[in-house]
Design an enzyme around this catalytic site. Structure first.
Site, PDB file in Angstrom:
ATOM      1  N   ASN A  10      -7.601  -3.942   1.445  1.00 55.28           N
ATOM      2  CA  ASN A  10      -7.122  -4.130   0.077  1.00 55.28           C
ATOM      3  C   ASN A  10      -7.179  -5.620  -0.276  1.00 55.28           C
ATOM      4  O   ASN A  10      -6.467  -6.434   0.339  1.00 55.28           O
ATOM      5  CB  ASN A  10      -5.686  -3.583  -0.026  1.00 55.28           C
ATOM      6  CG  ASN A  10      -5.151  -3.645  -1.428  1.00 55.28           C
ATOM      7  OD1 ASN A  10      -5.000  -4.717  -1.996  1.00 55.28           O
ATOM      8  ND2 ASN A  10      -4.856  -2.488  -2.001  1.00 55.28           N
ATOM      9  N   HIS A  75      -2.763  -1.329   4.318  1.00 49.92           N
ATOM     10  CA  HIS A  75      -3.760  -0.587   3.544  1.00 49.92           C
ATOM     11  C   HIS A  75      -5.094  -0.595   4.301  1.00 49.92           C
ATOM     12  O   HIS A  75      -6.130  -0.933   3.730  1.00 49.92           O
ATOM     13  CB  HIS A  75      -3.953  -1.177   2.153  1.00 49.92           C
ATOM     14  CG  HIS A  75      -2.733  -1.095   1.303  1.00 49.92           C
ATOM     15  ND1 HIS A  75      -2.656  -0.335   0.164  1.00 49.92           N
ATOM     16  CD2 HIS A  75      -1.515  -1.663   1.431  1.00 49.92           C
ATOM     17  CE1 HIS A  75      -1.451  -0.458  -0.368  1.00 49.92           C
ATOM     18  NE2 HIS A  75      -0.734  -1.261   0.388  1.00 49.92           N
ATOM     19  N   HIS A  94       3.221   0.260   4.315  1.00 50.66           N
ATOM     20  CA  HIS A  94       2.872   1.512   3.632  1.00 50.66           C
ATOM     21  C   HIS A  94       3.332   1.506   2.167  1.00 50.66           C
ATOM     22  O   HIS A  94       4.487   1.172   1.893  1.00 50.66           O
ATOM     23  CB  HIS A  94       3.534   2.681   4.390  1.00 50.66           C
ATOM     24  CG  HIS A  94       3.328   3.998   3.729  1.00 50.66           C
ATOM     25  ND1 HIS A  94       2.085   4.531   3.502  1.00 50.66           N
ATOM     26  CD2 HIS A  94       4.215   4.899   3.215  1.00 50.66           C
ATOM     27  CE1 HIS A  94       2.211   5.693   2.884  1.00 50.66           C
ATOM     28  NE2 HIS A  94       3.494   5.945   2.695  1.00 50.66           N
ATOM     29  N   GLY A 103       1.767   9.388   3.655  1.00 54.49           N
ATOM     30  CA  GLY A 103       0.417   9.851   3.338  1.00 54.49           C
ATOM     31  C   GLY A 103      -0.247   9.109   2.187  1.00 54.49           C
ATOM     32  O   GLY A 103       0.109   7.991   1.861  1.00 54.49           O
ATOM     33  N   ASP A 125       3.390   5.017  15.202  1.00 56.94           N
ATOM     34  CA  ASP A 125       3.312   5.899  16.369  1.00 56.94           C
ATOM     35  C   ASP A 125       2.083   6.780  16.182  1.00 56.94           C
ATOM     36  O   ASP A 125       1.197   6.442  15.403  1.00 56.94           O
ATOM     37  CB  ASP A 125       4.632   6.657  16.576  1.00 56.94           C
ATOM     38  CG  ASP A 125       4.925   7.634  15.453  1.00 56.94           C
ATOM     39  OD1 ASP A 125       4.042   7.835  14.582  1.00 56.94           O
ATOM     40  OD2 ASP A 125       6.030   8.198  15.435  1.00 56.94           O
ATOM     41  N   LYS A 188      -5.436  13.290   1.395  1.00 56.13           N
ATOM     42  CA  LYS A 188      -6.446  13.076   0.362  1.00 56.13           C
ATOM     43  C   LYS A 188      -6.852  14.413  -0.270  1.00 56.13           C
ATOM     44  O   LYS A 188      -7.080  14.502  -1.475  1.00 56.13           O
ATOM     45  CB  LYS A 188      -7.647  12.368   1.006  1.00 56.13           C
ATOM     46  CG  LYS A 188      -8.714  11.862   0.075  1.00 56.13           C
ATOM     47  CD  LYS A 188      -8.298  10.617  -0.669  1.00 56.13           C
ATOM     48  CE  LYS A 188      -9.240  10.234  -1.796  1.00 56.13           C
ATOM     49  NZ  LYS A 188     -10.615   9.975  -1.369  1.00 56.13           N
ATOM     50  N   ASN A 222      -9.969  10.515 -12.362  1.00 54.49           N
ATOM     51  CA  ASN A 222      -9.321  11.475 -11.474  1.00 54.49           C
ATOM     52  C   ASN A 222      -9.261  12.872 -12.082  1.00 54.49           C
ATOM     53  O   ASN A 222      -9.998  13.767 -11.684  1.00 54.49           O
ATOM     54  CB  ASN A 222      -7.911  10.988 -11.119  1.00 54.49           C
ATOM     55  CG  ASN A 222      -7.925   9.708 -10.304  1.00 54.49           C
ATOM     56  OD1 ASN A 222      -8.809   9.501  -9.472  1.00 54.49           O
ATOM     57  ND2 ASN A 222      -6.965   8.837 -10.528  1.00 54.49           N
TER      58      ASN A 222
HETATM   59  O1  0FX Z   1      -5.234   1.043   0.029  1.00 54.07           O
HETATM   60  P1  0FX Z   1      -4.622   2.055  -0.846  1.00 54.07           P
HETATM   61  O2  0FX Z   1      -3.654   1.535  -1.802  1.00 54.07           O
HETATM   62  O3  0FX Z   1      -3.792   3.115   0.032  1.00 54.07           O
HETATM   63  C1  0FX Z   1      -4.320   4.303   0.592  1.00 54.07           C
HETATM   64  C2  0FX Z   1      -3.191   5.266   0.941  1.00 54.07           C
HETATM   65  O4  0FX Z   1      -2.410   5.570  -0.202  1.00 54.07           O
HETATM   66  C3  0FX Z   1      -2.307   4.713   2.021  1.00 54.07           C
HETATM   67  O5  0FX Z   1      -1.352   5.679   2.395  1.00 54.07           O
HETATM   68  C4  0FX Z   1      -3.180   4.370   3.220  1.00 54.07           C
HETATM   69  N1  0FX Z   1      -2.351   3.785   4.234  1.00 54.07           N
HETATM   70  C5  0FX Z   1      -4.286   3.418   2.804  1.00 54.07           C
HETATM   71  C6  0FX Z   1      -5.223   3.160   3.917  1.00 54.07           C
HETATM   72  O6  0FX Z   1      -5.059   3.975   1.729  1.00 54.07           O
HETATM   73  O7  0FX Z   1      -5.775   2.913  -1.475  1.00 54.07           O
HETATM   74  P2  0FX Z   1      -6.893   2.500  -2.531  1.00 54.07           P
HETATM   75  O8  0FX Z   1      -6.981   1.033  -2.693  1.00 54.07           O
HETATM   76  O9  0FX Z   1      -8.106   3.260  -2.181  1.00 54.07           O
HETATM   77  O10 0FX Z   1      -6.280   3.103  -3.861  1.00 54.07           O
HETATM   78  C7  0FX Z   1      -5.251   2.483  -4.553  1.00 54.07           C
HETATM   79  C8  0FX Z   1      -4.728   3.398  -5.612  1.00 54.07           C
HETATM   80  O11 0FX Z   1      -5.768   3.678  -6.540  1.00 54.07           O
HETATM   81  C9  0FX Z   1      -4.255   4.748  -5.100  1.00 54.07           C
HETATM   82  O12 0FX Z   1      -2.890   4.726  -4.737  1.00 54.07           O
HETATM   83  C10 0FX Z   1      -4.509   5.662  -6.273  1.00 54.07           C
HETATM   84  C11 0FX Z   1      -5.672   4.988  -7.008  1.00 54.07           C
HETATM   85  N2  0FX Z   1      -6.938   5.714  -6.802  1.00 54.07           N
HETATM   86  C12 0FX Z   1      -7.788   5.349  -5.794  1.00 54.07           C
HETATM   87  C13 0FX Z   1      -8.966   6.044  -5.628  1.00 54.07           C
HETATM   88  C14 0FX Z   1      -9.957   5.686  -4.529  1.00 54.07           C
HETATM   89  C15 0FX Z   1      -7.214   6.739  -7.656  1.00 54.07           C
HETATM   90  O13 0FX Z   1      -6.410   7.042  -8.566  1.00 54.07           O
HETATM   91  N3  0FX Z   1      -8.383   7.438  -7.486  1.00 54.07           N
HETATM   92  C16 0FX Z   1      -9.272   7.139  -6.509  1.00 54.07           C
HETATM   93  O14 0FX Z   1     -10.335   7.806  -6.411  1.00 54.07           O
END
Ligand code: 0FX
Length: 244
Positions: A10, A75, A94, A103, A125, A188, A222
């Site tokens: 991230n 992240h 998290h 999750g 864990d 997911k 989405n």
């Molecule tokens: O890095 P991250 O904020 O977090 C996700 C998981 O929620 C978290 O539990 C896990 N530990 C981590 C590895 O991955 O995810 P992101 O940067 O891919 O997405 C950020 C936000 O963007 C997400 O909370 C919801 C939104 N999003 C993301 C994608 C890829 C969407 O709304 N649609 C999408 O297709």
């Protein structure tokens, strides 16, 4: 000299973590940053461009065990193997309040299911987003929040927790709490299922509003339904503005 590996995918949190490290000036401690090998947004960040900078936690488990005193997953897209979490102190930052929101995309499910939400730092864990809790904090979820706006508050809360607990995390002097219950774990595939709207479903406007705002997160597409005239997906999101 302590060696701390920070694994993140991230960009915003990576930048903020680096700033925190330079503010804190922890003595005798080296921070090394890395990202996941596949589809990490950090691959194109200037700090990592043209460098072999990714780490595969499954293929490089032995290397990680022998080289680091602490691994912080913030992240990070990878699920840490049992051998790793059992042999090096591994912490996870998290974007949810454990154990309520374990999750994927916790804020989405917090809006849909009207659950409290926040951020957590915990020891890892063998289970996803599980393990003894070092620090956690709630954020305020408003009736006008979208996934996007709520997510921003959660990322801020993560940094506030890191700021407060930084020294104790590095020096391993914090106390932990065991999660009160297993909590809910969303994956997911649960998110993907939510995204398909059924035009024949009858729900209240309140539930529809919640679903739409939970799935509105710029720039992502989405929520969608299938156009009965063309058979193609039609993506929808919501714009919310409360009067002054
Ligand atoms: O890095 P991250 O904020 O977090 C996700 C998981 O929620 C978290 O539990 C896990 N530990 C981590 C590895 O991955 O995810 P992101 O940067 O891919 O997405 C950020 C936000 O963007 C997400 O909370 C919801 C939104 N999003 C993301 C994608 C890829 C969407 O709304 N649609 C999408 O297709």
């Amino acid at each position: 000299m302590k060696k701390v590996l920070v694994l993140t995918d991230n960009i915003l949190q990576y930048e903020r973590f680096k700033n925190l490290v330079s503010e804190k000036q922890i003595p005798d401690c080296e921070f090394i940053y890395s990202h996941s090998p596949v589809n990490s947004p950090l691959e194109v960040h200037q700090d990592f461009l043209n460098k072999i900078s990714s780490i595969d936690v499954n293929l490089q488990t032995d290397f990680l065990i022998s080289n680091f005193n602490l691994i912080i997953s913030m992240h990070c897209f990878q699920f840490f193997p049992k051998a790793l979490v059992n042999n090096v102190r591994c912490l996870n930052v998290h974007p949810g309040y454990n154990p309520i929101n374990r999750g994927w995309y916790p804020q989405v499910f917090a809006i849909i299911n009207d659950l409290p939400i926040g951020a957590t730092i915990h020891e890892m864990d063998e289970k996803l987003d599980n393990g003894p809790i070092i620090a956690r904090k709630f954020v305020k979820k408003d009736f006008t929040d979208t996934s996007d706006s709520l997510y921003e508050k959660i990322l801020d809360a993560e940094i506030e927790l890191l700021e407060e607990y930084f020294e104790s995390i590095i020096n391993n002097t914090y106390k932990t709490n065991i999660p009160e219950e297993q909590g809910k774990l969303y994956l997911k595939k649960d998110f993907n299922r939510l995204c398909e709207l059924n035009l024949n479903e009858t729900i209240t406007f309140h539930d529809f509003y919640n679903k739409l705002r939970a799935l509105s997160h710029s720039p992502y597409q989405n929520a969608y339904f299938i156009n009965p005239e063309t058979g193609k997906k039609v993506f929808i999101s919501i714009n919310i503005k409360e009067s002054e």
